[in-house]
Design an enzyme around this catalytic site. Structure first.
Site, short mmCIF file in Angstrom:
data_model
loop_
_atom_site.label_atom_id
_atom_site.label_comp_id
_atom_site.label_asym_id
_atom_site.label_seq_id
_atom_site.Cartn_x
_atom_site.Cartn_y
_atom_site.Cartn_z
N CYS A 88 0.84 -1.19 0.00
CA CYS A 88 0.00 0.00 0.00
C CYS A 88 0.88 1.25 0.00
O CYS A 88 1.54 1.53 -0.99
CB CYS A 88 -0.98 -0.05 1.17
SG CYS A 88 -2.38 1.09 0.96
N HIS A 175 -3.85 -4.98 0.25
CA HIS A 175 -3.48 -5.69 1.49
C HIS A 175 -3.91 -7.16 1.39
O HIS A 175 -5.09 -7.46 1.30
CB HIS A 175 -4.18 -5.06 2.69
CG HIS A 175 -3.76 -3.67 2.99
ND1 HIS A 175 -2.67 -3.36 3.78
CD2 HIS A 175 -4.30 -2.48 2.62
CE1 HIS A 175 -2.55 -2.05 3.87
NE2 HIS A 175 -3.52 -1.49 3.18
N GLU A 177 -2.33 -9.17 3.82
CA GLU A 177 -1.83 -9.62 5.12
C GLU A 177 -2.83 -9.49 6.25
O GLU A 177 -2.64 -10.05 7.34
CB GLU A 177 -0.56 -8.83 5.48
CG GLU A 177 -0.78 -7.43 6.02
CD GLU A 177 -1.12 -6.38 4.97
OE1 GLU A 177 -1.30 -5.21 5.34
OE2 GLU A 177 -1.21 -6.72 3.76
#
Length: 241
Positions: A88, A175, A177
């Site tokens: 990001c 994202h 994660e």
């Protein structure tokens, strides 16, 4: 690669499953929290560099003076051939370090939205993407593709979603994660950023089934394994982009 130095920009954006993957892969994680006064190391002290997300812009050095030092660290790590992963904001910082322009995107992209792989993304030796994937986004800025980079994925709202550069550098605008707890923390801390655009979900719509997290985490593991493989092959002269 034995240790990951991971830059965290705000308390509520953690490496989450990246840290879990590192532990399972036998890697140590050394956190760098510049907002809390941590000092950046020399690039020569780094095995691998992970740069996480955050609500600030790459251009906000007047508000966050440590961004200047972080940019120098990324540039030095790239120059030294160290593996760098940007997520990001981290992907935007990586693109900027490679000389690309970072600017306001036409759309905010917040919530679960699909990305699609480019031909290079489907066929890449190490960073292989499925034809489509549902992933989590929270960004209002984007970047031009750096010179020499391989374009891996795009979305309807944002053309440059993922790129590889020099084999060992990987930028992900989205994202993979996060867990539900991290997404709730993002909503709690950044709710004021939620606009009314076509690619902005409500907090309720962001609460998805476990299978979507499992799919995202599976793609993350594939990409991280490829990134580690590229890092471990640092001495190979034919290391492909």
């Amino acid at each position: 690669m034995k240790t990951l130095h991971c830059v965290q920009h705000v308390p509520f954006e953690h490496p989450a499953r990246i840290a879990g993957w590192a532990e399972a892969s036998g890697l140590r994680v050394h956190m760098l929290r510049p907002y809390a006064g941590d000092v950046f190391p020399d690039a020569g002290e780094i095995d691998g560099l992970v740069v996480m997300g955050g609500p600030m812009s790459v251009h906000d050095e007047h508000r966050f003076p440590w961004l200047a030092g972080e940019k120098r660290l990324i540039e030095a790590a790239l120059a030294a051939g160290r593996p760098v992963l940007g997520v990001c904001l981290g992907a935007q910082l990586l693109a900027a370090a490679l000389g690309a322009r970072v600017y306001r995107n036409r759309f905010q992209e917040i919530g679960w939205h699909r990305i699609e792989a480019t031909g290079a993304g489907r066929d890449h030796e190490r960073y292989t993407f499925p034809a489509e994937a549902l992933v989590y986004h929270w960004h209002g800025e984007t970047f031009d593709l750096p010179a020499g980079a391989v374009h891996l994925a795009r979305s309807a709202a944002c053309e440059n979603q993922a790129f590889a550069w020099g084999g060992r550098a990987l930028g992900l605008q989205f994202h993979l994660e996060l867990t539900p707890a991290e997404i709730e923390a993002l909503v709690e801390n950044c709710r004021h950023e939620l606009g009314s655009g076509p690619y902005v979900q409500s907090p309720q719509a962001m609460r998805v089934e476990d299978k979507h997290y499992q799919s995202a985490h599976g793609l993350l593991e594939t990409l991280l394994n490829g990134w580690k493989e590229a890092a471990d092959a640092v001495s190979r002269p034919d290391d492909a982009r």
